[in-house]
Design a protein around this motif. Structure first.
Motif, PDB file in Angstrom:
ATOM      1  N   UNK A   1      -2.510  -2.080   0.156  1.00  0.00           N
ATOM      2  CA  UNK A   1      -1.611  -2.145  -1.003  1.00  0.00           C
ATOM      3  C   UNK A   1      -0.334  -1.364  -0.726  1.00  0.00           C
ATOM      4  N   UNK A   2      -0.480  -0.254  -0.001  1.00  0.00           N
ATOM      5  CA  UNK A   2       0.662   0.622   0.256  1.00  0.00           C
ATOM      6  C   UNK A   2       0.430   1.969  -0.400  1.00  0.00           C
TER       7      UNK A   2
ATOM      8  N   UNK B   1       1.371  -7.950  -8.648  1.00  0.00           N
ATOM      9  CA  UNK B   1       0.339  -8.165  -9.667  1.00  0.00           C
ATOM     10  C   UNK B   1      -1.027  -8.413  -9.032  1.00  0.00           C
ATOM     11  N   UNK B   2      -1.050  -9.040  -7.859  1.00  0.00           N
ATOM     12  CA  UNK B   2      -2.332  -9.289  -7.191  1.00  0.00           C
ATOM     13  C   UNK B   2      -2.991  -7.963  -6.806  1.00  0.00           C
ATOM     14  N   UNK B   3      -2.193  -7.019  -6.324  1.00  0.00           N
ATOM     15  CA  UNK B   3      -2.734  -5.704  -5.982  1.00  0.00           C
ATOM     16  C   UNK B   3      -3.261  -4.997  -7.214  1.00  0.00           C
ATOM     17  N   UNK B   4      -2.536  -5.108  -8.315  1.00  0.00           N
ATOM     18  CA  UNK B   4      -2.982  -4.481  -9.557  1.00  0.00           C
ATOM     19  C   UNK B   4      -4.273  -5.114 -10.057  1.00  0.00           C
ATOM     20  N   UNK B   5      -4.477  -6.387  -9.759  1.00  0.00           N
ATOM     21  CA  UNK B   5      -5.732  -7.042 -10.143  1.00  0.00           C
ATOM     22  C   UNK B   5      -6.900  -6.445  -9.365  1.00  0.00           C
TER      23      UNK B   5
ATOM     24  N   UNK C   1     -12.453  -0.568  22.408  1.00  0.00           N
ATOM     25  CA  UNK C   1     -11.526  -0.502  21.285  1.00  0.00           C
ATOM     26  C   UNK C   1     -10.829   0.853  21.285  1.00  0.00           C
ATOM     27  N   UNK C   2      -9.488   0.850  21.221  1.00  0.00           N
ATOM     28  CA  UNK C   2      -8.712   2.092  21.187  1.00  0.00           C
ATOM     29  C   UNK C   2      -8.040   2.225  19.834  1.00  0.00           C
ATOM     30  N   UNK C   3      -8.317   3.337  19.139  1.00  0.00           N
ATOM     31  CA  UNK C   3      -7.704   3.668  17.863  1.00  0.00           C
ATOM     32  C   UNK C   3      -6.773   4.862  18.079  1.00  0.00           C
ATOM     33  N   UNK C   4      -5.724   4.964  17.278  1.00  0.00           N
ATOM     34  CA  UNK C   4      -4.794   6.071  17.491  1.00  0.00           C
ATOM     35  C   UNK C   4      -4.135   6.490  16.186  1.00  0.00           C
ATOM     36  N   UNK C   5      -4.250   7.768  15.892  1.00  0.00           N
ATOM     37  CA  UNK C   5      -3.488   8.381  14.810  1.00  0.00           C
ATOM     38  C   UNK C   5      -2.002   8.307  15.185  1.00  0.00           C
ATOM     39  N   UNK C   6      -1.137   8.164  14.178  1.00  0.00           N
ATOM     40  CA  UNK C   6       0.320   8.086  14.379  1.00  0.00           C
ATOM     41  C   UNK C   6       0.757   6.799  15.072  1.00  0.00           C
ATOM     42  N   UNK C   7      -0.183   5.890  15.302  1.00  0.00           N
ATOM     43  CA  UNK C   7       0.158   4.589  15.881  1.00  0.00           C
ATOM     44  C   UNK C   7      -0.368   3.478  14.983  1.00  0.00           C
ATOM     45  N   UNK C   8      -1.686   3.486  14.734  1.00  0.00           N
ATOM     46  CA  UNK C   8      -2.281   2.467  13.868  1.00  0.00           C
ATOM     47  C   UNK C   8      -1.868   2.694  12.413  1.00  0.00           C
ATOM     48  N   UNK C   9      -1.713   1.611  11.684  1.00  0.00           N
ATOM     49  CA  UNK C   9      -1.307   1.676  10.281  1.00  0.00           C
ATOM     50  C   UNK C   9      -2.517   1.938   9.394  1.00  0.00           C
TER      51      UNK C   9
ATOM     52  N   UNK D   1       2.430   4.321  -1.022  1.00  0.00           N
ATOM     53  CA  UNK D   1       3.447   4.643  -2.022  1.00  0.00           C
ATOM     54  C   UNK D   1       3.119   4.049  -3.374  1.00  0.00           C
ATOM     55  N   UNK D   2       2.657   2.793  -3.393  1.00  0.00           N
ATOM     56  CA  UNK D   2       2.293   2.150  -4.659  1.00  0.00           C
ATOM     57  C   UNK D   2       1.088   2.835  -5.299  1.00  0.00           C
ATOM     58  N   UNK D   3       0.138   3.245  -4.465  1.00  0.00           N
ATOM     59  CA  UNK D   3      -1.041   3.930  -5.003  1.00  0.00           C
ATOM     60  C   UNK D   3      -0.649   5.287  -5.566  1.00  0.00           C
ATOM     61  N   UNK D   4       0.175   6.016  -4.839  1.00  0.00           N
ATOM     62  CA  UNK D   4       0.605   7.333  -5.321  1.00  0.00           C
ATOM     63  C   UNK D   4       1.332   7.231  -6.652  1.00  0.00           C
ATOM     64  N   UNK D   5       2.073   6.147  -6.848  1.00  0.00           N
ATOM     65  CA  UNK D   5       2.822   5.977  -8.095  1.00  0.00           C
ATOM     66  C   UNK D   5       1.901   5.791  -9.296  1.00  0.00           C
TER      67      UNK D   5
END
Length: 877
Positions: free
Chosen positions: A323-324, A292-296, A738-746, A326-330
């Motif tokens: 939020x995730x 519910x917090x995410x929906x807010x 600072x190192x950023x990485x596709x397929x590693x960082x969320x 998957x939740x956004x896609x839904x």
């Protein structure tokens, strides 16, 4: 009126052309010498007829004048026909954008603070006076944007172009000729076509810095305004969609006018569905869910957003990650479950607003996937198909066409169709099936109700919840699941090699039982398609009832339901059925069939039978290009640097599908204005073994440290990226980088690129999506390191296409284009400088034409590359 310096007045040159004012019975003609003549409409038409050397007069509202003179609406000049003219309203729109005037000579005079004319004779004089006043206003303009737009419009053939440029630039000013040359070339795509299925096609390569975006926007917007039509501008990436939207601020500085004229068009899966959101809130509150917090947070965004775009719009990418995804896609309508006018939120629906706005816009900025779907399905939400296109990022056209026109029968695809038909069968899913969406439309119709019931029964041939585990264990349910068990068995038995990201196998010869299971499944699909067609026919009857037509909201619901049912029956299920039956036949000449077991980090995610066009340019040309009246295909990397220009250009035509048109496209190649030999250096490192991850990681760390950040590391495989990241992350962190990485960082790729762009001394590791999608001007990107030569992967599809696209030369072309696209990330502005390094001593010299001629290229040991990188980037020159 603005006060203009005398020097500026000297360069205001009103075109020496007649002025024309047309009444219903009489036409007045003011010659450049000041003589006024009264003409009949027939005499005026004769003077304007281009066949007899017709003159080009000044008018106010050329369309209205053409109607009064009874000039044909087709056949003389431009798509609207009419006659060639200096229309004062066009000049007014250019000089005073987003301002109103009554479209008459008197209205123009009043808007400009001039003496309003009292009769037709004074109206003729007022036109010439208004032209001079507007051109004098331009003399005060000094911004580069308006000059660039004027140059482009001039090269596109705008009659006012020379006079406007004279007012803006003066005699000694030097316009940006490369951008103007480019605009003139692409303007040919907006001429009327001569024959059906023979579009005005232009293939245009514009080097970085030419001003490509503005170069095609100018003739596109000019055609759209003149013809009251719509041009679709299509990109491959959402990033470029957003970039183009920003460029259009120059053309439409007034936000209100821009909203009317420009629409960023996306598929409905990109937008928040208010009904899905309402149901999510109700479910969360009903069970005191922590969600519910995410929906807010989303509620706050809903209150502020104008477009409701969840992807690359004003919804922060990092918020979706928190939020995730998957939740956004839904919360979006990703399965086509919209109930349209039956929805309580229909009047505020973000999707419907986007679709409606696109119908009336002058410029629609879309993406290749949506355009291809529009063509493949003959329209999407409103059955409309564009006739004028600009395809930017044209080197990705066949990739998009391949996805749109392929056929994929898989467990996930089948489960999605079953959910669309039956809705949620277990659990807490909010999926709405046909019964819930259209049950009220058929309850009074016995035949429709029977067809709906038959559909729901026949749909059980499709995979259901838990299919994945059952198929993996070899115990699939009858129907699609039992067939997929055999598909998986064939892939496991015949795949060459193994990969944590998926394996594949040839479809022929099939293992025992596969063809028979496929035939049974095809019969089940045919039964389901037949039921859907009967249901569609029943829903169509009220639409064709002349005595009792449905009200608008009901009509829209019925039309949408019919479209959805017919697409599933005639496109999706029909294609699946043909694919299954063809597995028993020899392979055809135009397509390749293959089986796949998809994985994600070794976890199986899907099982599929695929059919792809060997040359996706064929369906693209047939479904998209040929029905269009005009199209531009453009990119900075259409050609690969091949020394033989004719060979390179023929390859570009093949790689965009335009070789399949009845007439070859017009071509244009505009070189970049940047001084690449002075601004860049290329090093090929000769002493690192290509498969020694430890030494490769050390090379990345040394080079990134030498550049003090601002480095992009590109990889040909995810596993290599992760292995290098693991080794160099602590090293770079210890050095303050600072190192950023596709397929590693969320984080999504877009978020990573945003951080990389903002943090000037950061480093980013990525694969193909980063190579193609990064636009980072300035010092934030000053070093690119490629782990190895980006050869194409020799999978089943590539092996089938290689003979069709040139054999071994096809592999070279792909590698050169990938190198060229990566190198092109380095210099985005005239003052950018950078280093391009390849850690692969096996790079063959025949690939080096991928980079601009004259750029210094050196094959050196790593230690020398590191020292040269540090020296070049520290040198302010």
């Amino acid at each position: 009126m603005n006060t203009v310096p005398d020097a500026a007045l000297d360069r205001v040159l009103v075109p020496r052309v007649p002025a024309l004012v047309a009444g219903f019975r009489e036409v007045l003609w003011l010659s450049p010498e000041g003589e006024i003549e009264a003409l009949s409409p027939e005499e005026a038409r004769a003077r304007l007829d281009p066949v007899h050397g017709g003159e080009t007069p000044m008018v106010c509202h050329a369309r209205a004048v053409a109607r009064r003179l009874d000039i044909p609406s087709k056949g003389w000049a431009g798509d609207w026909g009419g006659f060639a003219a200096f229309d004062l309203l066009e000049l007014f729109a250019f000089v005073r954008p987003a301002q109103f005037c009554v479209p008459t000579p008197r209205g123009l005079a009043e808007a400009l603070g001039l003496m309003p004319p009292k009769d037709m004779a004074e109206a003729c004089v007022a036109l010439a006076t208004a032209a001079r006043a507007l051109l004098q206003d331009l003399a005060n303009e000094t911004g580069p944007d308006i000059r660039a737009v004027a140059e482009i419009a001039d090269r596109a053939g705008w009659p006012w172009g020379p006079a406007v440029l004279a007012a803006l630039l003066g005699d000694d000013a030097e316009p940006r000729r490369q951008q103007a040359d480019y605009a003139a070339a692409v303007a040919a795509a907006f001429a009327p076509r001569q024959r059906p299925d023979e579009p005005q096609a232009v293939l245009a390569e514009a080097g970085t810095g030419v001003g490509k975006t503005l170069g095609y926007i100018a003739p596109a917007s000019l055609w759209a305004e003149r013809n009251q039509g719509t041009v679709w501008i299509s990109t491959f990436t959402r990033n470029l969609q957003s970039q183009i939207a920003g460029e259009l601020d120059r053309l439409y500085p007034d936000p209100v006018q821009k909203r009317r004229r420009v629409v960023i068009r996306k598929g409905r899966e990109n937008f928040l569905c208010l009904l899905n959101y309402e149901e999510a809130v109700r479910a969360a509150l009903g069970r005191a869910s922590p969600g519910a917090a995410s929906l807010a947070l989303i509620a706050r965004w809903i209150g502020a957003t104008a477009a409701g775009d969840l992807v690359a719009g004003d919804f922060p990418g990092w918020l979706a990650e928190l939020i995730g995804r998957g939740r956004i896609n839904a919360l979006a309508d990703r399965r086509g479950e919209c109930i349209h006018a039956a929805c309580p939120h229909f009047s505020r629906c973000f999707v419907e607003k986007n679709v409606r706005a696109a119908r009336h816009a002058r410029l629609v900025v879309a993406n290749h996937a949506l355009v291809m779907a529009q063509a493949a399905l003959v329209g999407l939400d409103d059955a409309s198909v564009p006739t004028r296109y600009v395809f930017d990022e044209g080197h990705h056209l066949l990739e998009a066409a391949d996805a749109a026109f392929s056929v994929r029968l898989s467990g996930q695809e089948g489960r999605e169709l079953r959910r669309w038909l039956l809705g949620a069968e277990t659990g807490r899913s909010r999926a709405r099936g046909l019964q819930r969406r259209i049950g009220d439309l058929v309850e009074a119709d016995e035949e429709a109700s029977a067809a709906l019931l038959e559909t729901l029964v026949a749909a059980r041939v499709l995979p259901t919840d838990g299919w994945h585990q059952r198929v993996g264990e070899g115990r699939g349910l009858p129907g699609a699941e039992s067939f997929l068990v055999l598909v998986r068995q064939q892939v496991m038995a015949r795949a060459l090699g193994d990969s944590p990201y998926g394996i594949e196998a040839e479809a022929r010869p099939p293992i025992d039982g596969l063809v028979e299971a496929g035939m049974r499944l095809a019969a089940g699909f045919d039964r389901l398609a037949s039921a859907l067609r009967r249901l569609s026919a029943a829903l169509r009857r009220p639409l064709e009832d002349a005595e009792n037509p449905p009200e608008p909201g009901m009509r829209q619901r019925l039309e949408a339901a019919v479209r959805g049912l017919e697409r599933r029956a005639d496109v999706q299920l029909a294609a699946w059925s043909r694919l299954l039956r063809d597995l028993a036949e020899p392979p055809g000449p135009d397509t390749v069939e293959w089986l796949a077991l998809d994985r994600s980090d070794n976890a199986e995610t899907d099982v599929a039978v695929n059919r792809n066009w060997i040359d996706p340019g064929k369906p693209f040309a047939l479904a998209v290009a040929q029905p269009a009246h005009g199209l531009v295909v453009t990119s900075a990397t259409l050609t690969d640097g091949e020394a033989d220009a004719d060979v390179a250009w023929r390859a570009a035509e093949a790689a965009t599908g335009l070789r399949h048109l009845p007439r070859s496209p017009k071509g244009a190649r505009i070189a970049s204005p940047f001084d690449y030999p002075a601004q860049t250096r290329i090093f090929i490192v000769t002493d690192i073994p290509r498969d020694d991850i430890g030494q490769i990681a050390a090379g990345f760390a040394s080079l990134m440290s030498a550049a003090k950040g601002g480095a992009l590391g590109l990889f040909t495989a995810i596993a290599r990226l992760r292995a290098v990241h693991e080794k160099i992350a602590p090293v770079l962190e210890a050095r303050g980088l600072l190192l950023l990485a596709q397929h590693v960082d969320a984080m999504s790729t877009a978020t990573l690129v945003d951080i990389f762009r903002a943090e000037e001394d950061s480093c980013l590791l990525g694969t193909d999506a980063v190579r193609d999608g990064v636009d980072v001007p300035g010092r934030s990107l000053r070093l690119i390191v490629f782990d190895r030569v980006p050869w194409p992967r020799p999978d089943i599809l590539h092996r089938a296409r290689k003979p069709v696209f040139g054999g071994a030369a096809y592999d070279d072309r792909i590698a050169r284009l990938r190198l060229r696209q990566a190198y092109g990330r380095l210099v985005r502005r005239a003052d950018d400088r950078g280093i391009f390094v390849i850690l692969d001593r096996a790079l063959p010299s025949r690939l080096l034409p991928a980079v601009p001629a004259g750029v210094p290229i050196a094959r050196v040991p790593l230690v020398d590359a590191v020292a040269a990188t540090a020296a070049f980037l520290q040198d302010p020159a």
